[in-house]
Design a protein around this motif. Structure first.
Motif, short mmCIF file in Angstrom:
data_model
loop_
_atom_site.label_atom_id
_atom_site.label_comp_id
_atom_site.label_asym_id
_atom_site.label_seq_id
_atom_site.Cartn_x
_atom_site.Cartn_y
_atom_site.Cartn_z
N ALA A 40 0.89 -1.27 0.04
CA ALA A 40 0.04 0.07 -0.04
C ALA A 40 0.79 1.19 -0.08
CB ALA A 40 -0.71 0.03 1.17
N ASN A 41 1.97 1.09 0.49
CA ASN A 41 2.83 2.26 0.73
C ASN A 41 3.89 2.55 -0.53
OD1 ASN A 41 2.48 4.00 3.28
ND2 ASN A 41 2.00 1.83 3.70
N GLY A 42 3.87 1.49 -1.29
CA GLY A 42 4.65 1.43 -2.50
C GLY A 42 6.58 1.40 -2.15
N PHE A 43 6.64 0.70 -1.01
CA PHE A 43 8.07 0.47 -0.63
C PHE A 43 8.84 -0.19 -1.67
CE2 PHE A 43 11.58 -1.15 1.52
CZ PHE A 43 12.30 -0.06 2.10
N LEU A 47 16.91 4.35 -2.61
CA LEU A 47 17.79 5.07 -1.55
C LEU A 47 16.95 6.00 -0.79
CD1 LEU A 47 20.69 5.08 -0.34
CD2 LEU A 47 21.15 7.03 -2.19
N GLY A 48 17.09 5.90 0.38
CA GLY A 48 16.64 6.99 1.53
C GLY A 48 15.06 6.98 1.65
N LYS A 49 14.45 6.03 1.05
CA LYS A 49 13.02 5.87 1.53
C LYS A 49 12.93 4.99 2.59
CE LYS A 49 11.65 7.99 -2.17
NZ LYS A 49 11.02 9.41 -2.20
N SER A 50 12.00 5.29 3.51
CA SER A 50 11.82 4.56 4.68
C SER A 50 10.28 4.37 4.78
CB SER A 50 12.41 5.19 6.01
OG SER A 50 11.41 6.54 6.13
N LEU A 51 9.97 3.13 5.64
CA LEU A 51 8.53 2.89 5.93
C LEU A 51 8.62 2.08 7.20
CD1 LEU A 51 5.63 2.36 5.13
CD2 LEU A 51 6.40 0.25 4.25
#
Length: 461
Positions: A40-43, A47-51
Motif C-alpha cells: 500500500a505504501n509502495g516501498f 535509496l533514502g525511502k523509509s517505512l
C-alpha cells in the motif's frame, strides 16, 4: 556531545536496510498484514525511502530503509543518517544490512546527525539512539565524532565570538583535556620570535595575532605535525573583498578548525605519535597599520615575499608556521587551509584537493578517502608554474597575476617553506556545506580529516 550510540538495548526497534532486489524476499517472510502495508505504501527499496511497519497492537514493529542501487549510492554518503532524523526518540538497531553497507560508517553518520548549532537559537538534532553494530568500535566512533563536530562548531561560530583569542581558548581546552602542552606567541612577541608574516597579516586588527603551538605524546614516536590556517575573519585587507565575498569569511579559519578536530581524534584515540599542532591565528583587518600591496617582507625562513594582493594572506601566515614546523624535521606534516577560490572552481565544495610529492602518501590518502567516505582528490605541484611565484624583485610573489592555476601556485608557494619534512601534504579545503545533506547540516564542515586519521594510523601500524 550527546551520544546517540548505545552498546545494547532490550527494547530496540529493528531497522532492515534493503536493496531494491531484496524487498520481495523480505516481504515474503512477513505477515499478510505487513505485506499489504508494504504494498500500500509502495516501498521498493529506493535509496533514502523509509517505512515503519505497524505491529499488532498499533506500535511500530520495525523500520524499513531503502539502500538503493550502487550507482545512486555513489552520489552521497552516510545514507542511514537520513533515517535518523525522521525517527522518534527511542532505541533502534540494524537487524538486516546488505554487504555493501558499512555498519560502522553508518553508525558514525548517525552520531554526526545529532549535531545542531544552537548557540544563538534553539535547534534540535537527532534524538533517536542506535545500538552500535556488531564489530564496530563505539569508543573509536565517538572519538572521531567529537573531533568532527568540534570542527563544525568552531567554523559555525561567527567571528565576533571566534577571534584569535577564542581560537586560542579552544586549543587551550583541547590541551587541558588531553594533557598536552601549549605555547602561545602573541602580538609584537611574534616579531621578537621571528614570525614576521604572521605579525604582518594580523597587525591591523584590534585583536592581536598569535601562534598557537601544541605538543603531545612521546618524543620518540612518529612525529606528526598538523598546521592549520587560522584567519578568523578575512576582510581581504586593503584589497577589500566585496560584501558578497565577505559573507562567509568566518569560515576562513576552517583549516585551523579541521586541524584541531584531527588533533582531538589523535589524542582521544591515544595514538602512539608525537603530535604537534600549529595554528597561526589572526584577523585580516583594515586600519592604518594594515600591510599594503607592493610591500616586501622577509619570512621566518629568510625568503622575501612581495605582496601583490592583501587578500592572499593565508599563505603568508602558513609560511611562517610551516617554516617552524619544518625545522624539527617531522615524519609527516599535514597543512590544512581554506586557501583558494580556484580549488572550488576546479572541484566544487565537496571535493577538496590535496598536493604532495610523496607517491606513497598520495596513494594512501586516495585509498583512505574512499574507504572512510571522506572525499579528497590529488592535484599536482606542477613545476611548470614555479616561475609564476617568482616576481624578480623578491624571492616570492604571494598573488601571481593572470588568475590561472591559483590553487597550484598557492600550493607551490607553501612548498617553498618545507624542505626537511620526510612527508608533506597540503589540503585546500572549503570548510563549508552549502546545503544540508545526511549527517552534514548546512554550515561548517570537517573535510579530509577522517582520511588523514586513517593514514596516520597506517603509518604507525
Amino acid at each position: 556531545m550527546i551520544s546517540l550510540l548505545i552498546s545494547d538495548s532490550d527494547h530496540a526497534t529493528d531497522i532492515h536496510i534493503l536493496e531494491p532486489d531484496a524487498v520481495d524476499a523480505f516481504r515474503a517472510g512477513r505477515s499478510a498484514a505487513e505485506q499489504a502495508w508494504i504494498d500500500a505504501n509502495g516501498f521498493s527499496g529506493d535509496l533514502g525511502k523509509s517505512l515503519a511497519l505497524p505491529g499488532p497492537d498499533g506500535d511500530m514493529s520495525c523500520v524499513l530503509f531503502g539502500w538503493g542501487t550502487e550507482k545512486v549510492r555513489a552520489r552521497d554518503r552516510f545514507h542511514l543518517a537520513a533515517l535518523a532524523g525522521r525517527l522518534a526518540e527511542g532505541d533502534y538497531r540494524i537487524a538486516t544490512a546488505p554487504a555493501s553497507c558499512n555498519p560502522a560508517q553508518e553508525a558514525l553518520g548517525w552520531q554526526l546527525s545529532g549535531y545542531a548549532f544552537d548557540r544563538y537559537a534553539k535547534r534540535k538534532g537527532t534524538t533517536a539512539r542506535l545500538v552500535v553494530p556488531e564489530g564496530a568500535d563505539l569508543g573509536r566512533i565517538e572519538a572521531i565524532a567529537v573531533g568532527a563536530l568540534t570542527t563544525q562548531r568552531l567554523i559555525d561560530t561567527p567571528a565576533n565570538d571566534m577571534g584569535p583569542q577564542e581560537l586560542e581558548d579552544a586549543v587551550t581546552e583541547l590541551a587541558s583535556a588531553h594533557g598536552a602542552t601549549l605555547d602561545v606567541t602573541r602580538g609584537d612577541a611574534l616579531l621578537e620570535q621571528n614570525f614576521p608574516l604572521i605579525h604582518t597579516v594580523g597587525r591591523a586588527s584590534t585583536r592581536p595575532p598569535r601562534l598557537l603551538d601544541l605538543t603531545w605524546g612521546d618524543a620518540a614516536h612518529l612525529k606528526v605535525t598538523l598546521v592549520g590556517k587560522g584567519v578568523c575573519f578575512d576582510t581581504g585587507g586593503l584589497n577589500l573583498k566585496p560584501g558578497a565575498s565577505m559573507g562567509l569569511m568566518k569560515k576562513d579559519m576552517g583549516g585551523a578548525a579541521n586541524a584541531i578536530g584531527l588533533a582531538s581524534m589523535v589524542m582521544a584515540l591515544k595514538l602512539p605519535v608525537r603530535l604537534r599542532l600549529l595554528i597561526p591565528a589572526v584577523e585580516n583587518a583594515v586600519s592604518g597599520g594594515a600591510f599594503r600591496p607592493g610591500d616586501i617582507f622577509t619570512s621566518r625562513k629568510g625568503l622575501t615575499v612581495e605582496i601583490n594582493n592583501t587578500d592572499a594572506e593565508g599563505r603568508l601566515v602558513l609560511a611562517d608556521a610551516l617554516a617552524l614546523a619544518d625545522e624539527e624535521t617531522p615524519d609527516l606534516m599535514l597543512c590544512m587551509a581554506t586557501l583558494t577560490g580556484a580549488a572550488r572552481v576546479a572541484l566544487g565544495p565537496e571535493l577538496p584537493p590535496f598536493f604532495t610529492d610523496d607517491e606513497a602518501l598520495a596513494g594512501a590518502l586516495s585509498t583512505a578517502a574512499t574507504t572512510e567516505a571522506d572525499p579528497l582528490w590529488r592535484m599536482p605541484f606542477w613545476p611548470g608554474y614555479e616561475g609564476q611565484i617568482e616576481p624578480g624583485i623578491a624571492d616570492l610573489d604571494n598573488a601571481p597575476s593572470g588568475g590561472m592555476a591559483g590553487a597550484i601556485t598557492a600550493a607551490l608557494f607553501l612548498r617553498r617553506f618545507v624542505e626537511n619534512a620526510a612527508s608533506f601534504a597540503h589540503f585546500d579545503l572549503y570548510g563549508w556545506t552549502p546545503a544540508a545533506k545526511p549527517a552534514r547540516p548546512k554550515g561548517g564542515a570537517h573535510q579530509g580529516i577522517r582520511a588523514m586519521l586513517r593514514v596516520i594510523e597506517e603509518r604507525i601500524a
